[in-house]
Design an enzyme around this catalytic site. Structure first.
Site, PDB file in Angstrom:
ATOM      1  N   SER A 144       0.842  -1.196   0.000  1.00 20.06           N
ATOM      2  CA  SER A 144       0.000   0.000   0.000  1.00 20.06           C
ATOM      3  C   SER A 144       0.872   1.238   0.000  1.00 20.06           C
ATOM      4  O   SER A 144       1.965   1.250   0.583  1.00 20.06           O
ATOM      5  CB  SER A 144      -0.918   0.027   1.226  1.00 20.06           C
ATOM      6  OG  SER A 144      -1.579   1.280   1.340  1.00 20.06           O
ATOM      7  N   TYR A 157      -1.874   0.937  10.617  1.00 20.59           N
ATOM      8  CA  TYR A 157      -1.975   0.214   9.347  1.00 20.59           C
ATOM      9  C   TYR A 157      -0.768   0.507   8.465  1.00 20.59           C
ATOM     10  O   TYR A 157      -0.154  -0.416   7.897  1.00 20.59           O
ATOM     11  CB  TYR A 157      -3.267   0.621   8.635  1.00 20.59           C
ATOM     12  CG  TYR A 157      -3.374   0.135   7.215  1.00 20.59           C
ATOM     13  CD1 TYR A 157      -3.726  -1.181   6.940  1.00 20.59           C
ATOM     14  CD2 TYR A 157      -3.141   0.993   6.137  1.00 20.59           C
ATOM     15  CE1 TYR A 157      -3.835  -1.638   5.628  1.00 20.59           C
ATOM     16  CE2 TYR A 157      -3.250   0.551   4.835  1.00 20.59           C
ATOM     17  CZ  TYR A 157      -3.590  -0.757   4.578  1.00 20.59           C
ATOM     18  OH  TYR A 157      -3.688  -1.198   3.282  1.00 20.59           O
TER      19      TYR A 157
END
Length: 251
Positions: A144, A157
């Protein structure tokens, strides 16, 4: 092995209900992929995903897989590779978590880290070893852009994805010359069930756009894929913004 048209014939998906992974599987099946394993926790959603891909002409099997149970990975994934060569492994499992809650509940934050990083390290090494033993194959790791630089809004995250990204890059270097390719995919904000209700970020995409980039990257044997491609330039700039200023940016 790849067929005469250059498309992989077999695919193992870790995270078998991932919308990005399923969009990728559909594209690969359209390009002549014929055997698919969907690995994930048993659920009606996993069964429905398998049925849908079977309807597209592939032989599909489901595999019980739990990212939070690394001790089981070698046996579980070893059974898949024992059935025959796997051309592409797509590692697509992960959780976003809830930043505000996770800051208040450390064990919830640990679960994010264990799923996104620890589980991926275990599964990634098992699959890399199996691919190396068969002498060919690609390991696609869904990272990501959040891992490029920690943000106040999602640093739990983001830090887990940063660890995953660094691991995958190092693994790719370790596998150079073995016939095994590691490709790191760095999407930005993707419109999925997991992000429903969250404020949409600039340069947002959907699962189909990420899937297209993955298939193109496999064809080109890319090491890193950004989705959309313009994020490469954006993050190159943001990486060097001084922290006091970065804290104030709406990113």
């Amino acid at each position: 092995m790849k067929d005469a048209f250059g498309a992989p014939q077999s695919l193992l998906v870790l995270g078998g209900t991932s919308e990005i992974a399923l969009a990728t599987a559909r594209r690969l099946i359209a390009l002549r992929t014929r055997r698919v394993w969907l690995a994930g926790r048993p659920s009606p959603a996993l069964d429905a995903a398998a049925a849908e891909l079977r309807g597209r002409g592939a032989e599909v099997r489901t595999v019980d897989f739990d990212a939070l149970d690394p001790a089981s990975h070698e046996v579980t994934l070893g059974k898949v590779f024992a059935e025959g060569d796997v051309d592409v492994v797509l590692m697509a499992f992960g959780v976003l978590g809830d930043q505000a809650r996770d800051e208040e509940e450390p064990m919830a934050a640990v679960r994010v880290a264990q799923t996104n990083y620890t589980g991926a390290v275990s599964a990634g090494l098992v699959c890399a070893g199996a691919l190396q033993a068969q002498g060919h194959g690609s390991l696609v790791v869904l990272s990501s852009v959040a891992g490029e630089r920690a943000r106040r809004a999602d640093f739990i995250y983001g830090s887990s994805k940063a660890g995953l990204d660094a691991f995958a890059q190092g693994l790719g270097d370790a596998l150079q010359g073995t016939g095994v390719q590691v490709m790191v995919v760095r999407p930005g904000f993707v419109r999925t069930r997991a992000t429903a209700g969250l404020p949409e970020q600039p340069l947002a995409t959907g699962p189909e756009e990420v899937a297209e980039a993955i298939v193109t990257g496999l064809r080109r044997r890319s090491e890193t894929v950004w989705v959309p491609g313009s994020l490469r330039v954006v993050m190159a700039a943001l990486r060097h913004v001084p922290r006091p200023l970065f804290r104030r940016l709406p990113v």
